[in-house]
Design an enzyme around this catalytic site. Structure first.
Site, short mmCIF file in Angstrom:
data_model
loop_
_atom_site.label_atom_id
_atom_site.label_comp_id
_atom_site.label_asym_id
_atom_site.label_seq_id
_atom_site.Cartn_x
_atom_site.Cartn_y
_atom_site.Cartn_z
N PRO A 157 0.83 -1.21 0.00
CA PRO A 157 0.00 0.00 0.00
C PRO A 157 0.87 1.26 0.00
CG PRO A 157 -0.77 -1.58 1.65
CD PRO A 157 0.55 -2.08 1.16
N MET A 158 0.47 2.24 -0.79
CA MET A 158 1.26 3.46 -0.91
C MET A 158 1.36 4.20 0.42
SD MET A 158 3.16 5.30 -2.76
CE MET A 158 2.87 4.60 -4.38
N CYS A 159 0.29 4.16 1.23
CA CYS A 159 0.31 4.86 2.51
C CYS A 159 1.39 4.28 3.43
CB CYS A 159 -1.05 4.81 3.18
SG CYS A 159 -1.68 3.14 3.48
N THR A 160 1.55 2.95 3.36
CA THR A 160 2.58 2.29 4.17
C THR A 160 3.97 2.68 3.68
OG1 THR A 160 1.12 0.41 4.59
CG2 THR A 160 3.48 0.07 4.94
N SER A 220 4.44 6.59 4.58
CA SER A 220 4.33 7.11 5.94
C SER A 220 4.74 6.14 7.05
CB SER A 220 2.87 7.55 6.20
OG SER A 220 2.45 8.47 5.22
#
EC number: 6.2.1.64
Length: 420
Positions: free
Chosen positions: A194-197, A200
């Site tokens: 996941p891009m958020c992982t 961030s």
């Protein structure tokens, strides 16, 4: 890569005196034991004979790739001096110099006409897309008369694959048994984080490598172009950025080798697993060519993580397979659905798994492209269609849609069924 074997070049056991004086007394003694006497597992059509088939004089090996340094640790055909040379050419030269009487021809690609003359095709491909394309090509060569398949148009496909300590081999008779697309659900989806992982909350060394690859590289463009997984300087750049990122979050395990594996999507190769699967594929070729034994029916699983484990099962042919069923596939959507939803279904469906589908149809007697991604000018022109409903595009219940994709050389037909 894959291998094509021409039927007119199959050689016979002739008492030890083969073509061109390349054979010697007793060369084929081990083979005659299988071919000159029946056994409990022989094929019903098998007829023991001293003239039985034993092998192939000419083999075509096809591979578009060139040899990289990392290829040297998991096979025995290539040497350091071969780095940069075509894989197929080096492999062919090695076998030709080692095995008397065997003529291996190397190629980078083959047309449909080339494939039509082969007797058996063996695949050792490294992607599902390539397997599906070869599967579709052999299906496109099938001939039907009044809906009945002509057996002489069938070219058997032997497919083998490995992933670390696991492997599989399968026998496919196009048009008769389960094909690659019939069992598409068996192939695991590619792992994406996941891009958020990545951006961030990284927790794994892979997250840090993906951060450098996906976010930092496009922003900084260190070498002025796209990231090349085969360029050591590019990998080194990603490795250094990933290591700094990992240090910020107290993450360990970022190495150059792991970086290269993540960037190139490298699957670990284990020589023993490769040898077992290669032997299984060669054995199936021998069975089919000689009828000495009944071929695998039709899927073999191999695992040597803890001890040795094998399992065989019959993969069943799907009646509505998009590749080999010969019938249009049903697409069920309300007329209010947008074309973007259809596109998502084609790419996300476990039974289709298309990559960049192009959709066309016939409206008022004219061929109309609804969406095509691969050509920039056409993509820009057809992009507004993605936001339109199927009704707004002029489509009706029962409309046929033709879909082209890199996963198959054939156009796949779908029949649109409007739901309420």
């Amino acid at each position: 890569n894959w291998y094509g074997i021409e039927p007119q070049h199959i050689m016979a056991v002739d008492g030890g005196h083969g073509v061109g004086g390349c054979d010697w007394d007793g060369r084929w003694n081990h083979v005659t034991k299988f071919l000159e006497r029946p056994g409990p597992f022989t094929h019903p059509d098998f007829e023991p004979s001293a003239e039985a088939l034993s092998g192939f004089r000419i083999i075509h090996v096809v591979d578009m790739d060139t040899i990289d340094l990392s290829n040297l640790n998991r096979q025995f055909l290539f040497r350091p001096k071969d780095v940069g040379r075509p894989k197929a050419e080096v492999a062919a030269n090695f076998i030709n110099s080692r095995i008397p009487g065997c003529k291996v021809a190397s190629r980078k690609c083959f047309s449909k006409m080339h494939q039509r003359k082969f007797h058996i095709i063996v695949c050792g491909l490294d992607s599902i897309i390539a397997r599906r394309w070869m599967n579709g090509m052999l299906i496109s060569l099938l001939s039907y008369e009044d809906g009945v398949l002509d057996p002489s148009s069938i070219i058997p496909l032997i497919d083998g694959g490995t992933e670390g300590f696991k492997g599989n081999a399968r026998v496919i008779l196009p048009g008769m048994t389960a094909c690659i697309d019939c069992t598409l659900e068996l192939y695991p989806p590619q792992i994406n984080f996941p891009m958020c992982t990545i951006a961030s909350m990284p927790r794994l060394p892979e997250h840090c490598i993906e951060y450098a690859r996906i976010l930092q590289w496009p922003k900084e463009k260190p070498f002025g172009g796209n990231l090349d997984g085969d360029n050591p300087e590019h990998i080194e750049w990603v490795f250094e950025r990933a290591r700094k990122r990992a240090a910020e979050f107290n993450i360990t395990g970022v190495t150059y080798r792991l970086t290269q594996g993540v960037v190139k999507r490298i699957i670990p190769a284990v020589a023993s697993t490769n040898a077992v699967i290669a032997a299984a594929c060669a054995t199936e070729v021998f069975k089919i060519a000689t009828s000495a034994y009944i071929p695998l029916n039709n899927y073999l699983v191999f695992n040597d993580v803890d001890g040795l484990y094998t399992y065989t099962f019959e993969a069943e042919r799907k009646e509505n397979c998009s590749a080999c069923s010969q019938v249009p596939q049903d697409l069920q959507f309300p007329s209010s659905a947008k074309l973007q939803e259809v596109l998502q279904f084609l790419t996300e469906s476990a039974s289709l798994q298309m990559k960049s589908p192009a959709i066309t149809t016939t409206l008022e007697g004219k061929n109309k492209t609804l969406y095509l991604q691969s050509v920039k000018s056409i993509e820009e022109r057809t992009r507004p269609n993605l936001c339109k409903t199927l009704k707004e595009l002029g489509l009706s219940d029962g409309q046929e849609l033709a879909v082209a994709d890199v996963t198959t050389p054939q156009t796949v037909l779908f029949k649109l069924n409007f739901t309420t």
